[in-house]
Design a protein around this motif. Sequence first.
Motif, short mmCIF file in Angstrom:
data_model
loop_
_atom_site.label_atom_id
_atom_site.label_comp_id
_atom_site.label_asym_id
_atom_site.label_seq_id
_atom_site.Cartn_x
_atom_site.Cartn_y
_atom_site.Cartn_z
N LEU A 400 48.67 -63.98 74.47
CA LEU A 400 49.98 -63.91 75.12
C LEU A 400 50.08 -62.69 76.02
O LEU A 400 50.62 -62.77 77.13
N THR A 401 49.58 -61.57 75.56
CA THR A 401 49.64 -60.35 76.38
C THR A 401 48.87 -60.54 77.68
O THR A 401 49.33 -60.16 78.77
N GLY A 402 47.67 -61.14 77.57
CA GLY A 402 46.87 -61.39 78.77
C GLY A 402 47.56 -62.33 79.74
O GLY A 402 47.54 -62.11 80.96
N ILE A 403 48.19 -63.37 79.20
CA ILE A 403 48.89 -64.34 80.06
C ILE A 403 50.07 -63.68 80.76
O ILE A 403 50.29 -63.87 81.97
N THR A 404 50.86 -62.88 80.03
CA THR A 404 52.05 -62.27 80.64
C THR A 404 51.65 -61.25 81.71
O THR A 404 52.35 -61.08 82.72
N GLU A 405 50.51 -60.56 81.51
CA GLU A 405 50.03 -59.65 82.55
C GLU A 405 49.60 -60.44 83.78
O GLU A 405 49.84 -60.03 84.92
N ARG A 406 48.94 -61.56 83.55
CA ARG A 406 48.53 -62.41 84.67
C ARG A 406 49.74 -62.96 85.43
O ARG A 406 49.71 -63.10 86.66
N LEU A 407 50.81 -63.24 84.69
CA LEU A 407 52.03 -63.77 85.30
C LEU A 407 52.84 -62.69 86.01
O LEU A 407 53.77 -63.02 86.76
N GLN A 408 52.56 -61.42 85.77
CA GLN A 408 53.39 -60.30 86.23
C GLN A 408 54.84 -60.50 85.77
O GLN A 408 55.79 -60.34 86.54
N LEU A 409 54.96 -60.84 84.48
CA LEU A 409 56.27 -61.16 83.92
C LEU A 409 57.08 -59.87 83.75
O LEU A 409 56.60 -58.90 83.15
N ARG A 410 58.30 -59.87 84.24
CA ARG A 410 59.18 -58.71 84.12
C ARG A 410 60.16 -58.96 82.97
O ARG A 410 61.13 -59.70 83.11
N ALA A 411 59.86 -58.35 81.83
CA ALA A 411 60.69 -58.51 80.64
C ALA A 411 60.56 -57.25 79.80
O ALA A 411 59.56 -56.52 79.89
N SER A 412 61.57 -56.99 78.96
CA SER A 412 61.52 -55.81 78.11
C SER A 412 60.44 -55.93 77.05
O SER A 412 59.79 -54.96 76.69
N SER A 413 60.24 -57.17 76.53
CA SER A 413 59.21 -57.44 75.54
C SER A 413 59.10 -58.95 75.38
O SER A 413 59.94 -59.71 75.87
N LEU A 414 58.08 -59.40 74.66
CA LEU A 414 57.92 -60.83 74.39
C LEU A 414 58.98 -61.34 73.43
O LEU A 414 59.13 -62.54 73.25
N ALA A 415 59.71 -60.43 72.81
CA ALA A 415 60.79 -60.83 71.90
C ALA A 415 62.10 -61.08 72.63
O ALA A 415 63.07 -61.59 72.04
N GLN A 416 62.15 -60.76 73.92
CA GLN A 416 63.38 -60.97 74.70
C GLN A 416 63.65 -62.46 74.85
O GLN A 416 62.76 -63.24 75.16
N PRO A 417 64.90 -62.90 74.63
CA PRO A 417 65.23 -64.32 74.80
C PRO A 417 64.98 -64.77 76.24
O PRO A 417 65.27 -64.03 77.19
N ALA A 418 64.45 -65.97 76.40
CA ALA A 418 64.13 -66.49 77.74
C ALA A 418 65.38 -66.60 78.60
O ALA A 418 65.30 -66.48 79.83
N GLY A 419 66.53 -66.84 77.98
CA GLY A 419 67.76 -66.99 78.75
C GLY A 419 68.21 -65.72 79.44
O GLY A 419 69.06 -65.77 80.33
N GLU A 420 67.66 -64.56 79.05
CA GLU A 420 68.06 -63.31 79.68
C GLU A 420 67.23 -62.99 80.92
O GLU A 420 67.52 -62.03 81.62
N LEU A 421 66.20 -63.79 81.19
CA LEU A 421 65.31 -63.53 82.31
C LEU A 421 65.92 -64.04 83.62
O LEU A 421 66.75 -64.95 83.62
N SER A 422 65.46 -63.48 84.72
CA SER A 422 65.84 -64.00 86.04
C SER A 422 65.21 -65.37 86.24
O SER A 422 64.30 -65.78 85.51
#
Length: 522
Positions: A400-422
Amino acid sequence: MSLETARASAGTATPLPPLITVRNIGKTFGHTRALHQVSLQGYAGSVHAITGENGAGKSTLMKLLAGVYQPDAGELLIQGIAVHLHSPAAARAAGVSTVFQELTVLPNLTVAENLLLGREPTRGGWLQRTRMLAQAREVLTHIGLDLDAERACGSLSVGEQQLVEIAKGVSTDASVFIFDEPTAPLNRAEVDKLEALILRLKAQGKLVFYISHRLDEIFRLCDTVTVLKDGQHVATEPTKALTHDRLISLMVGRPLQALFPPRATAVAREPASVALDVRSLTPVPGGPSTALQLRRGEIVGIGGLEGQGQREIVRALAGVLYPHACEILRQVQHDPNGPAQAFDPRVGVVSVVQQGVGLIPEDRKLEGLYLDLPIADNLWLGALRSLGLMRVAPRDRGLLTGITERLQLRASSLAQPAGELSGGNQQKVMIGRWLVAGVDTLLIEQPTRGVDVGAKAEIYGLLREFVNRGGAVLAVSSDLLELIGLCDRVLMVRAGQVVGDVPADTATEESLLALALVEATP
């Protein structure tokens, strides 16, 4: 006389005072600074765009004007008088009407009941239903909406519900109107109605704040543009003084030299194995059969006029829509030289995913994401599709960490609810779900709908990287420029059939529209 004419003729005379003044406004949520010392002015008889990347503070600023939030610093003035809008009701009383991005229509109420909710005509404590229907029909006629006032809103399409939302907003006697991303769920005809309405409001001397990151709408509708970035004011300029490139540069904070990543060369693309060889597909009973081919290493776009069957084709391939008939062959990625295998989407979505094909739906909030669940759980859902009911769910944190780095995901953590994302980061999570699942073919509807210009470039890059690694992408989009810039080939659909297969590097908007509009000669 229009505001522009008045200003031009005034010369050195005292300029017209602003209707709205925002002075050094600040707003913080916990440790997140949403707005910091933002100032702007809005004038009667104008359409003022508020734009910027997702997370720039656009919606927060407008919610302060709408009375949803109260500022932590600074002040708001209406006609030069400082006001404290402690609630949406207080904002409405002060002449500010807002059409929010999130739908607030109540599905169990009729169109008329939604339009006049909280303002129902009564006599002696009893609802005057006949008068309410007459008032609602008058509003609908004024807006130009052909909707039954007695129809339940739950039976309306998302676009129609948004138009009811807009009608609610403009039915009040307000002097300031706020539209927050109003066109996201609308088709072209509905967008035309909205734009005509906004121009009427402008002609009536109203101030319209228009929140959008759709550049064509901004240049077509707005007189002035304010750009926010990271909660701070970047610039306020007349629209006519800007170019598309200059506005993009202001929004993303850097020159955006190329929105679309480079395509693979023709040599690099050939030969490529066939990811989907659709020899015959009939999405709906009695409908036409169509054929297409999708190869690995390429992004193929599907375009056409609204409602011509593009969506049905993709959903039939994904197993979401049960096709009436089909003959499809598929070559698995790990054995490109092996024999082609029959692919039948009628086995259902789960089996389609197990065969390496994933769908990213148009409405990611309604059909794609579990908004209350953490990002990590939303990412793992793709992998869970291939497991039996009695298997232990995997939890590979490193993956998951590798995938999120590849995605350049901007989030506080992987525990953040998806609904709070842009919107852009939510779309990245949808892409990441299928990367975790290991699918090699992506079917994607409206790749960047509701996504700001900076995130668009990142999503385009992710899709290009996916096919460069041997994947294949079939993308439906209503944006012809997106199809031309992103894709290797563009398939145009008319009346449920593919009527053109055009190399994207030679395509033009005119040539694609000609295929969409002109009936084939017998």
